[in-house]
Design a protein around this motif. Structure first.
Motif, PDB file in Angstrom:
ATOM      1  N   VAL A   1       0.433  -1.250   0.141  1.00  0.00           N
ATOM      2  CA  VAL A   1      -0.397   0.057   0.196  1.00  0.00           C
ATOM      3  C   VAL A   1       0.365   1.688  -0.315  1.00  0.00           C
ATOM      4  CG1 VAL A   1      -2.284  -1.116   0.685  1.00  0.00           C
ATOM      5  CG2 VAL A   1       0.218   0.053   2.450  1.00  0.00           C
ATOM      6  N   SER A   2       2.257   1.062   0.386  1.00  0.00           N
ATOM      7  CA  SER A   2       2.782   2.617   0.698  1.00  0.00           C
ATOM      8  C   SER A   2       3.137   3.268  -0.936  1.00  0.00           C
ATOM      9  CB  SER A   2       4.252   2.385   0.876  1.00  0.00           C
ATOM     10  OG  SER A   2       4.895   2.117   0.654  1.00  0.00           O
ATOM     11  N   PHE A   3       3.647   4.189  -0.700  1.00  0.00           N
ATOM     12  CA  PHE A   3       3.903   5.089  -1.961  1.00  0.00           C
ATOM     13  C   PHE A   3       5.245   4.647  -2.415  1.00  0.00           C
ATOM     14  CE2 PHE A   3       5.953   8.659  -3.666  1.00  0.00           C
ATOM     15  CZ  PHE A   3       5.027   9.750  -4.089  1.00  0.00           C
ATOM     16  N   LEU A   4       6.546   4.555  -1.462  1.00  0.00           N
ATOM     17  CA  LEU A   4       7.830   4.258  -1.411  1.00  0.00           C
ATOM     18  C   LEU A   4       7.996   3.396  -2.716  1.00  0.00           C
ATOM     19  CD1 LEU A   4       9.631   6.087   1.684  1.00  0.00           C
ATOM     20  CD2 LEU A   4      10.069   7.290  -0.959  1.00  0.00           C
TER      21      LEU A   4
ATOM     22  N   GLY B   1       2.724   5.733   4.414  1.00  0.00           N
ATOM     23  CA  GLY B   1       3.079   5.754   3.279  1.00  0.00           C
ATOM     24  C   GLY B   1       1.447   5.796   2.516  1.00  0.00           C
ATOM     25  N   TYR B   2       0.651   4.839   2.582  1.00  0.00           N
ATOM     26  CA  TYR B   2      -0.635   5.266   1.675  1.00  0.00           C
ATOM     27  C   TYR B   2      -1.574   6.493   1.835  1.00  0.00           C
ATOM     28  CZ  TYR B   2      -5.100   4.097   0.112  1.00  0.00           C
ATOM     29  OH  TYR B   2      -6.478   3.748  -0.883  1.00  0.00           O
TER      30      TYR B   2
ATOM     31  N   ILE C   1      -0.860  -5.092   8.025  1.00  0.00           N
ATOM     32  CA  ILE C   1      -0.532  -4.058   7.272  1.00  0.00           C
ATOM     33  C   ILE C   1       0.482  -3.190   8.328  1.00  0.00           C
ATOM     34  CG2 ILE C   1      -0.017  -2.119   5.915  1.00  0.00           C
ATOM     35  CD1 ILE C   1      -1.067  -3.734   3.618  1.00  0.00           C
ATOM     36  N   SER C   2       1.825  -2.608   8.307  1.00  0.00           N
ATOM     37  CA  SER C   2       2.890  -2.040   8.778  1.00  0.00           C
ATOM     38  C   SER C   2       2.176  -0.231   9.205  1.00  0.00           C
ATOM     39  CB  SER C   2       4.018  -1.434   9.277  1.00  0.00           C
ATOM     40  OG  SER C   2       4.236  -0.964   8.322  1.00  0.00           O
ATOM     41  N   CYS C   3       1.979   0.741  10.193  1.00  0.00           N
ATOM     42  CA  CYS C   3       1.544   1.539   9.837  1.00  0.00           C
ATOM     43  C   CYS C   3       2.565   2.957   9.286  1.00  0.00           C
ATOM     44  CB  CYS C   3       1.043   2.310  11.264  1.00  0.00           C
ATOM     45  SG  CYS C   3      -0.173   1.727  11.571  1.00  0.00           S
ATOM     46  N   THR C   4       3.778   2.418   8.525  1.00  0.00           N
ATOM     47  CA  THR C   4       5.255   3.413   8.580  1.00  0.00           C
ATOM     48  C   THR C   4       5.134   3.839   7.488  1.00  0.00           C
ATOM     49  OG1 THR C   4       5.683   1.372   8.052  1.00  0.00           O
ATOM     50  CG2 THR C   4       6.662   1.917   9.709  1.00  0.00           C
ATOM     51  N   LEU C   5       6.120   4.380   7.382  1.00  0.00           N
ATOM     52  CA  LEU C   5       6.050   5.443   6.294  1.00  0.00           C
ATOM     53  C   LEU C   5       6.545   4.651   4.213  1.00  0.00           C
ATOM     54  CD1 LEU C   5       5.855   8.394   5.096  1.00  0.00           C
ATOM     55  CD2 LEU C   5       8.189   8.981   4.971  1.00  0.00           C
ATOM     56  N   ILE C   6       7.916   3.551   5.038  1.00  0.00           N
ATOM     57  CA  ILE C   6       7.822   2.310   4.074  1.00  0.00           C
ATOM     58  C   ILE C   6       7.400   1.629   3.478  1.00  0.00           C
ATOM     59  CG2 ILE C   6       9.218   1.060   5.784  1.00  0.00           C
ATOM     60  CD1 ILE C   6      11.685   0.780   4.158  1.00  0.00           C
ATOM     61  N   ASP C   7       6.457   1.517   4.165  1.00  0.00           N
ATOM     62  CA  ASP C   7       5.211   0.161   3.841  1.00  0.00           C
ATOM     63  C   ASP C   7       4.137  -0.278   4.170  1.00  0.00           C
ATOM     64  OD1 ASP C   7       5.925  -0.828   6.038  1.00  0.00           O
ATOM     65  OD2 ASP C   7       6.946  -3.229   5.943  1.00  0.00           O
ATOM     66  N   GLY C   8       3.877   0.649   4.761  1.00  0.00           N
ATOM     67  CA  GLY C   8       2.526   0.322   5.354  1.00  0.00           C
ATOM     68  C   GLY C   8       1.394   1.956   5.906  1.00  0.00           C
ATOM     69  N   TRP C   9       0.501   2.519   6.524  1.00  0.00           N
ATOM     70  CA  TRP C   9      -0.374   2.948   6.093  1.00  0.00           C
ATOM     71  C   TRP C   9      -0.061   4.535   5.703  1.00  0.00           C
ATOM     72  CZ3 TRP C   9      -4.516   1.046   4.034  1.00  0.00           C
ATOM     73  CH2 TRP C   9      -5.023   0.079   4.333  1.00  0.00           C
TER      74      TRP C   9
ATOM     75  N   ILE D   1       5.310   8.939  10.912  1.00  0.00           N
ATOM     76  CA  ILE D   1       3.465   8.416  10.891  1.00  0.00           C
ATOM     77  C   ILE D   1       3.275   9.511  11.371  1.00  0.00           C
ATOM     78  CG2 ILE D   1       2.412   6.612  12.436  1.00  0.00           C
ATOM     79  CD1 ILE D   1       4.262   4.554  12.348  1.00  0.00           C
ATOM     80  N   LEU D   2       3.580  10.343  12.863  1.00  0.00           N
ATOM     81  CA  LEU D   2       3.049  11.849  13.251  1.00  0.00           C
ATOM     82  C   LEU D   2       2.923  12.755  12.192  1.00  0.00           C
ATOM     83  CD1 LEU D   2       4.226  12.300  16.412  1.00  0.00           C
ATOM     84  CD2 LEU D   2       1.979  11.806  15.984  1.00  0.00           C
ATOM     85  N   TYR D   3       3.739  12.672  11.826  1.00  0.00           N
ATOM     86  CA  TYR D   3       4.376  13.993  10.649  1.00  0.00           C
ATOM     87  C   TYR D   3       3.153  13.317   8.807  1.00  0.00           C
ATOM     88  CZ  TYR D   3       6.208  16.995   6.540  1.00  0.00           C
ATOM     89  OH  TYR D   3       6.109  17.360   5.319  1.00  0.00           O
ATOM     90  N   MET D   4       2.017  12.320   8.889  1.00  0.00           N
ATOM     91  CA  MET D   4       1.657  12.275   8.058  1.00  0.00           C
ATOM     92  C   MET D   4       0.780  12.470   8.324  1.00  0.00           C
ATOM     93  SD  MET D   4       3.520  11.727   5.122  1.00  0.00           S
ATOM     94  CE  MET D   4       2.142  12.252   4.624  1.00  0.00           C
TER      95      MET D   4
END
Ligand SMILES: [Zn+2]
Length: 395
Positions: free
Chosen positions: A104-107, A158-159, A148-156, A222-225
């Motif tokens: 799901v992530s952008f990166l 990033g979505y 799915i994780s909540c991270t920027l790299i491969d999670g929500w 996560i907080l930044y997004m």
């Protein structure tokens, strides 16, 4: 950290600054001409790689050829270079035929090609195709697995970045309720995990069994997004987000850096992916939507980045000098204080030495976040320092 020869702050001030900057706070023609020369050289290098079988294997923005697509999109935006638009579209079309349907992530996931495709086809006037890709992006979120994780790299997170990326370039095309649903999901996962772990902090996230602080794998990203989403309710802001921000501030080391994980005893890493540099953007956003006083933490974080200086890992965005320069550029955009632009200029000047001080070859040398394409992006982005943004992170 390296002990390289690069312009010191005092050398970038006074009469010498005119070599680098115009009175209107942009790079001087002479300085940008050197960046343009580097752009031409790196473009040649990266384009050659793309036509190798290995170059077409990885379609992610993080390490694959979609990073070059995003870079050409930036070149098009900054210079109106029509061939770059076509290269971005061609690479995105190829990536869209190879999506997993799950990531799901952008990166590193499908959301990157789908978000960029939505934007490119909209700009190209093919609104049917743009709408088709946008729906595909929304379905990706609806059909995703629950683990799915909540991270920027491969999670929500990033979505969420992908949704905000589309909204930035094709105004408000993603419904606010979809953005709200994604933010709710991120907060629910973090609050539930914090209760389960009996954490004193309202939000808790893990990536591959570790609780990270930085933008790419952890709480900062996560907080930044979530803060960039502009859909937080006041109770969430003050009962969940603010105490978590304050926990991050308290987690800084004596020198103002932050460790890679909650278990780390060392704070040796001072790079975008791990360490304080990416927190500059977080604290700037927090100063805009939570409390203006958070700007002081952004300033302190930038001071740490400057005092630590150049990274021995080299030139990359993810863990190199170019990535850290974005902290100064973000603070310059926010405050207008030339000091931050001058600091960025010192790092840009050093990056123009590429590849002279490359101590270790990056493991993905042609990639956007971990390789030369990142420098191509960076040098292109600083053509107008009032509109820079770290790719895949700053909205
Ligand atoms: Zn990194």
């Amino acid at each position: 950290m390296g002990d390289y020869n690069y312009p010191k702050l005092h050398e970038l001030q006074g009469s010498k600054v005119t070599i680098y900057l115009t009175p209107l706070n942009q790079l001087s023609d002479h300085f940008y001409a050197r960046a343009k020369h580097a752009i031409d050289q790196i473009t040649h290098l990266v384009d050659g790689y793309l036509y190798t079988p290995r170059g077409r294997e990885d379609h992610s923005i993080y390490t694959g050829y979609m990073g070059l697509a995003l870079t050409h999109f930036l070149i098009y935006k900054k210079t109106k270079n029509a061939p770059s638009f076509e290269i971005a579209k061609k690479l995105t079309d190829i990536a869209i035929t190879r999506l997993s349907g799950e990531l799901v992530s952008f990166l590193t996931g499908d959301a990157g090609p789908l978000a960029l495709g939505t934007v490119l086809y909209s700009l190209d006037g093919n609104l049917d195709r743009s709408s088709e890709l946008r729906l595909w992006l929304l379905q990706l979120g609806q059909n995703a697995s629950t683990d799915i994780s909540c991270t920027l790299i491969d999670g929500w997170a990033g979505y969420l970045y992908a949704l905000l990326f589309v909204n930035k370039h094709v105004h408000d095309t993603i419904p606010v309720d979809i953005i709200r649903k994604t933010v709710t999901r991120i907060l629910m996962i973090g609050v539930t995990a914090a209760i389960r772990k009996r954490s004193s902090v309202p939000l808790f996230y893990e990536w591959k069994g570790k609780s990270y602080f930085g933008p790419l794998h952890g709480l900062c990203g996560i907080l930044y997004m979530v803060l960039c989403s502009n859909v937080l309710e006041e109770t969430e802001m003050y009962n969940i987000v603010r105490p978590t921000l304050d926990y991050l501030i308290d987690s800084r080391s004596f020198r103002g850096n932050i460790p890679a994980t909650t278990y780390s005893e060392s704070d040796i890493l001072v790079q975008w992916c791990h360490g304080i540099p990416g927190f500059v953007q977080l604290f700037i956003k927090a100063s805009e939507v939570v409390d203006p006083s958070y700007i002081s933490y952004a300033m302190e974080a930038a001071d740490v980045v400057w005092n630590v200086g150049l990274l021995t890992k080299g030139y990359t965005l993810c863990h190199g000098v170019a990535g850290n320069a974005y902290s100064f550029l973000a603070l310059f955009r926010k405050t207008g204080d030339r000091k931050h632009l001058i600091r960025a200029t010192g790092f840009i000047e050093w990056c123009l030495s590429y590849p002279r001080f490359e101590r270790q070859e990056p493991d993905r040398p042609y990639s956007l976040l971990k390789g030369y394409t990142g420098l191509l992006y960076f040098f292109t982005d600083v053509k107008d320092v009032s509109t820079t943004s770290f790719p895949g992170y700053e909205v």
